[in-house]
Design a protein around this motif. Structure first.
Motif, short mmCIF file in Angstrom:
data_model
loop_
_atom_site.label_atom_id
_atom_site.label_comp_id
_atom_site.label_asym_id
_atom_site.label_seq_id
_atom_site.Cartn_x
_atom_site.Cartn_y
_atom_site.Cartn_z
N CYS A 12 0.76 -1.30 0.11
CA CYS A 12 -0.05 -0.02 -0.08
C CYS A 12 0.88 1.20 0.01
CB CYS A 12 -0.89 0.06 1.32
SG CYS A 12 -2.02 1.55 1.37
N CYS A 24 -4.01 3.80 6.20
CA CYS A 24 -5.29 4.12 5.43
C CYS A 24 -6.43 3.31 5.94
CB CYS A 24 -4.90 3.71 3.81
SG CYS A 24 -4.86 2.35 3.53
N CYS A 55 -5.70 -0.73 5.29
CA CYS A 55 -4.89 -1.27 6.31
C CYS A 55 -5.41 -1.39 7.40
CB CYS A 55 -3.64 -0.56 5.91
SG CYS A 55 -2.62 -0.62 4.26
N CYS A 107 0.85 3.25 2.71
CA CYS A 107 0.53 4.29 3.50
C CYS A 107 1.51 4.59 4.76
CB CYS A 107 -0.86 4.12 4.14
SG CYS A 107 -0.85 2.31 4.88
ZN LIG Z 1 -2.61 1.35 3.36
#
Ligand SMILES: [Zn+2]
Length: 132
Positions: free
Chosen positions: A49, A83, A86, A51
């Motif tokens: 991801c 995020c 997640c 993030c």
């Molecule tokens: Zn994430």
């Protein structure tokens, strides 16, 4: 003192669900797998991801720092913020981990609420000296 009996109710619900995984062998291996899945979910938030990022270096603690001041010098080595996706994944994996931890308590005849109460009392009594 912990204020509610949510842990007791949770352990009763886990006990009810322990049909397929009633063997201690199933529970300890599922708990181990669950530990890995929590770590994997965190790793994916970084590597898939993006993030979260890890920005790690040696902890820089002044020589004369008092134990009570350590928190302001210690870094988590994390940058960014989880995020929503997640967060949901990691929460789900931690939930499963708590399930198998509770299942382990149940099979061994241990009371999760008693364990948490003892741990709570220990950390509130010893504070920052708890893990030294
Ligand atoms: Zn994430």
């Amino acid at each position: 003192m912990l204020k509610n009996n949510m842990c007791t109710e949770f352990q009763e619900a886990v006990s009810y669900c322990l049909i397929r995984h009633r063997s201690i062998i199933d529970v300890i291996t599922k708990l181990q797998e669950s530990n890995a899945r929590v770590s994997r979910a965190i790793a994916k938030s970084i590597t898939v991801c993006g993030c979260l990022k890890i920005n790690a270096e040696k902890q820089n603690i002044p020589q004369d720092a008092d134990l009570s001041e350590l928190k302001k010098y210690m870094q988590s080595h994390l940058k960014g913020e989880l995020c929503r996706n997640c967060t949901e994944t990691i929460e789900r994996e931690i939930g499963t981990n708590i399930f198998y931890t509770t299942a382990l308590c149940e099979l061994l005849g241990l009371d999760l609420n008693d364990i948490l109460t003892k741990e709570y009392n220990k950390i509130t009594t010893l504070g920052i000296y708890n893990l030294s």
